[in-house]
Scaffold this motif. Structure first.
Motif, PDB file in Angstrom:
ATOM      1  N   GLY A   1       0.800  -1.223   0.000  1.00 18.06           N
ATOM      2  CA  GLY A   1       0.000   0.000   0.000  1.00 18.06           C
ATOM      3  C   GLY A   1       0.828   1.266   0.000  1.00 18.06           C
ATOM      4  N   ARG A   2       2.138   1.124  -0.279  1.00 20.40           N
ATOM      5  CA  ARG A   2       3.006   2.291  -0.324  1.00 20.40           C
ATOM      6  C   ARG A   2       2.956   2.932  -1.715  1.00 20.40           C
ATOM      7  NH1 ARG A   2       6.549  -1.310   2.801  1.00 20.40           N
ATOM      8  NH2 ARG A   2       7.256  -2.066   0.764  1.00 20.40           N
ATOM      9  N   VAL A   3       3.011   4.281  -1.717  1.00 20.32           N
ATOM     10  CA  VAL A   3       2.979   5.004  -2.984  1.00 20.32           C
ATOM     11  C   VAL A   3       4.323   4.858  -3.692  1.00 20.32           C
ATOM     12  CG1 VAL A   3       2.662   7.233  -4.092  1.00 20.32           C
ATOM     13  CG2 VAL A   3       1.339   6.671  -2.058  1.00 20.32           C
ATOM     14  N   VAL A   4       4.254   4.444  -4.957  1.00 22.54           N
ATOM     15  CA  VAL A   4       5.465   4.290  -5.758  1.00 22.54           C
ATOM     16  C   VAL A   4       5.508   5.319  -6.883  1.00 22.54           C
ATOM     17  CG1 VAL A   4       6.789   2.718  -7.229  1.00 22.54           C
ATOM     18  CG2 VAL A   4       5.533   1.825  -5.233  1.00 22.54           C
ATOM     19  N   ASP A   5       4.335   5.628  -7.430  1.00 21.07           N
ATOM     20  CA  ASP A   5       4.286   6.546  -8.573  1.00 21.07           C
ATOM     21  C   ASP A   5       2.901   7.186  -8.627  1.00 21.07           C
ATOM     22  OD1 ASP A   5       5.007   7.914 -10.834  1.00 21.07           O
ATOM     23  OD2 ASP A   5       5.538   6.150 -12.010  1.00 21.07           O
ATOM     24  N   LEU A   6       2.785   8.185  -9.471  1.00 16.99           N
ATOM     25  CA  LEU A   6       1.505   8.850  -9.718  1.00 16.99           C
ATOM     26  C   LEU A   6       1.378   9.060 -11.217  1.00 16.99           C
ATOM     27  CD1 LEU A   6      -1.042  10.405  -8.600  1.00 16.99           C
ATOM     28  CD2 LEU A   6       0.365  12.477  -8.812  1.00 16.99           C
ATOM     29  N   VAL A   7       0.268   8.583 -11.777  1.00 15.82           N
ATOM     30  CA  VAL A   7       0.024   8.734 -13.212  1.00 15.82           C
ATOM     31  C   VAL A   7      -1.064   9.784 -13.408  1.00 15.82           C
ATOM     32  CG1 VAL A   7      -0.651   7.594 -15.348  1.00 15.82           C
ATOM     33  CG2 VAL A   7       0.662   6.345 -13.627  1.00 15.82           C
ATOM     34  N   ALA A   8      -0.798  10.725 -14.309  1.00 13.08           N
ATOM     35  CA  ALA A   8      -1.762  11.778 -14.628  1.00 13.08           C
ATOM     36  C   ALA A   8      -2.326  11.567 -16.022  1.00 13.08           C
ATOM     37  CB  ALA A   8      -1.101  13.145 -14.528  1.00 13.08           C
ATOM     38  N   LEU A   9      -3.577  11.955 -16.201  1.00 17.91           N
ATOM     39  CA  LEU A   9      -4.220  11.821 -17.505  1.00 17.91           C
ATOM     40  C   LEU A   9      -3.457  12.600 -18.565  1.00 17.91           C
ATOM     41  CD1 LEU A   9      -6.645  10.755 -19.119  1.00 17.91           C
ATOM     42  CD2 LEU A   9      -7.893  12.820 -18.456  1.00 17.91           C
ATOM     43  N   ASP A  10      -2.904  13.761 -18.177  1.00 17.05           N
ATOM     44  CA  ASP A  10      -2.146  14.571 -19.136  1.00 17.05           C
ATOM     45  C   ASP A  10      -0.918  13.833 -19.651  1.00 17.05           C
ATOM     46  OD1 ASP A  10      -3.972  16.561 -18.731  1.00 17.05           O
ATOM     47  OD2 ASP A  10      -2.733  17.719 -17.343  1.00 17.05           O
ATOM     48  N   GLU A  11      -0.380  12.902 -18.854  1.00 13.83           N
ATOM     49  CA  GLU A  11       0.767  12.123 -19.299  1.00 13.83           C
ATOM     50  C   GLU A  11       0.348  11.020 -20.271  1.00 13.83           C
ATOM     51  OE1 GLU A  11       2.516  10.650 -15.754  1.00 13.83           O
ATOM     52  OE2 GLU A  11       3.034  12.630 -14.982  1.00 13.83           O
ATOM     53  N   LEU A  12      -0.835  10.472 -20.048  1.00 13.30           N
ATOM     54  CA  LEU A  12      -1.328   9.412 -20.940  1.00 13.30           C
ATOM     55  C   LEU A  12      -1.821   9.991 -22.261  1.00 13.30           C
ATOM     56  CD1 LEU A  12      -3.302   7.178 -18.398  1.00 13.30           C
ATOM     57  CD2 LEU A  12      -0.940   6.925 -19.193  1.00 13.30           C
ATOM     58  N   LEU A  13      -2.315  11.231 -22.219  1.00 14.30           N
ATOM     59  CA  LEU A  13      -2.803  11.902 -23.427  1.00 14.30           C
ATOM     60  C   LEU A  13      -2.068  13.238 -23.565  1.00 14.30           C
ATOM     61  CD1 LEU A  13      -6.640  11.257 -22.969  1.00 14.30           C
ATOM     62  CD2 LEU A  13      -5.070  10.002 -24.465  1.00 14.30           C
ATOM     63  N   PRO A  14      -0.767  13.209 -23.885  1.00 11.01           N
ATOM     64  CA  PRO A  14       0.017  14.450 -23.942  1.00 11.01           C
ATOM     65  C   PRO A  14      -0.406  15.349 -25.096  1.00 11.01           C
ATOM     66  CG  PRO A  14       1.295  12.620 -24.805  1.00 11.01           C
ATOM     67  CD  PRO A  14       0.036  12.028 -24.240  1.00 11.01           C
ATOM     68  N   ASN A  15      -0.181  16.651 -24.900  1.00 11.49           N
ATOM     69  CA  ASN A  15      -0.460  17.656 -25.939  1.00 11.49           C
ATOM     70  C   ASN A  15      -1.908  17.644 -26.389  1.00 11.49           C
ATOM     71  OD1 ASN A  15       2.346  18.320 -25.982  1.00 11.49           O
ATOM     72  ND2 ASN A  15       2.705  16.560 -27.320  1.00 11.49           N
ATOM     73  N   GLN A  16      -2.795  17.245 -25.493  1.00 12.75           N
ATOM     74  CA  GLN A  16      -4.216  17.193 -25.848  1.00 12.75           C
ATOM     75  C   GLN A  16      -4.799  18.600 -25.831  1.00 12.75           C
ATOM     76  OE1 GLN A  16      -6.879  15.306 -23.035  1.00 12.75           O
ATOM     77  NE2 GLN A  16      -8.107  14.457 -24.681  1.00 12.75           N
TER      78      GLN A  16
END
Length: 356
Positions: free
Chosen positions: A109-124
């Motif tokens: 349950g430890r935080v390793v990373d954070l994913v943002a929608l802007d990273e999955l859909l860059p330059n949107q």
């Protein structure tokens, strides 16, 4: 996926004010509340902070108060995923749960990373066009505005409105309308069609001043949201955060507001008839004031009269009378309305000192 930024994680002892500073520094729109072992306890979003400000929460209170406020939300527990989840699954999760961020956790349950929608859909590109209100005379700034319109005043070595255009472009807004009246040739000569600035510009010329909303009646009704900003605003406000907030509250119109404190320099007497009931020594009162930035749904256009003077305050009042949803979006970032000579001087100092 990038290494998790340390500033994104805060402890339970963090104050709400500390969270505001962290959000402004990271510009991610979310903070992760963790324990000493980096286990995730909850998340604090940009919207959580702004709603707390509107509720006049004590900003020196611990962040746990914000977590308690979220207990009745649709997703009181953070939306998370295991480390190693593929991009397509993360994108589907975000769309299903209407979130823009997903913390990635290990087996403990430890935080390793954070994913943002802007990273999955860059330059949107945002489904938003903008309008910069640049037609005013700027009389309060005379003699500075005798030769150039106020939005073209040099701030930190370049026109104020050039900074606004750049900020809109970086937010993903490509189509920008500029309303002009006073010395429009100065603006058109500098910006042209916008191609040199990475945007598409359209000019809406008023033959007479139509107020802060009247120019909307001169435009073709757009099929997308419209962000309206006064041409004399200097700010670091997050336009994407405003859009997310607008959608979350299902508003017809969202107006950006700024907290304004008014300190009375005298002792205030409250009386009941001839007798003193209460004495307050130099009290301070807080208000939320209009910050000159708005987000409009296409549906509000039929409330704007054609060819008549009409202000944004008139439009808001009309929507309220029709019981349409109008949201307020408190600005926690840097914001300055350059309306007076002292404001212009402050803008120059703030840029020189790195506040922008």
């Amino acid at each position: 996926m990038k290494k998790l930024e340390k500033q994104l994680c805060v402890s339970c002892n963090h104050t709400i004010q500390g969270c505001i500073l962290a959000l402004n520094e990271t510009a991610k729109g979310i903070l992760l509340v963790v324990d000493d072992e980096q286990r995730l306890l909850g998340t604090i979003t940009d919207g959580d902070i702004r709603r707390a400000i509107l509720a006049r929460a004590n900003l020196e209170a611990p962040v746990t108060e914000l977590l308690a406020r979220k207990a009745g939300s649709p997703y009181p527990e953070p939306v998370t995923a295991p480390i190693g989840t593929d991009r397509s699954a993360l994108l589907q999760l975000m769309q299903e749960r209407s979130v823009r961020h997903v913390p990635l956790l290990d087996g403990a349950g430890r935080v390793v990373d954070l994913v943002a929608l802007d990273e999955l859909l860059p330059n949107q590109e945002l489904p938003v066009q903008a309008m910069i209100m640049a037609g005013g005379f700027g009389k309060r700034l005379h003699p500075l505005t005798e030769e150039v319109p106020k939005p073209m005043l040099s701030v930190g070595g370049r026109p104020l409105m050039e900074r606004i255009v750049e900020q809109l472009r970086k937010a993903g807004i490509q189509q920008i309308n500029i309303t002009t009246h006073y010395k429009p040739e100065n603006i058109a000569a500098h910006f042209g069609d916008g191609s040199n600035f990475g945007v598409k510009l359209n000019y809406v010329t008023e033959d007479r001043p139509l107020g802060t909303a009247g120019a909307l009646g001169l435009m073709e009704k757009p099929d997308k949201l419209l962000l309206v900003i006064n041409g004399d605003i200097l700010t670091r406000m997050n336009f994407r955060a405003m859009l997310a907030y607008h959608r979350e509250h299902k508003a017809d119109l969202t107006v950006a507001v700024r907290k304004y404190d008014l300190k009375v320099p005298y002792g205030v007497i409250e009386s009941d008839g001839a007798f003193v009931r209460e004495l307050a020594e130099k009290p301070s009162h807080s208000f939320f004031v209009n910050a000159g930035i708005y987000l409009l749904e296409p549906s509000v256009y039929h409330y704007v009269p054609n060819g008549q003077r009409f202000d944004m305050t008139d439009l808001i009042q009309r929507l309220l009378e029709e019981q349409r949803p109008v949201a307020s979006f408190p600005i926690v970032e840097y914001w300055l309305d350059i309306g007076q000579p002292e404001d212009y001087e402050r803008a120059q100092e703030d840029i020189k000192n790195g506040r922008l």
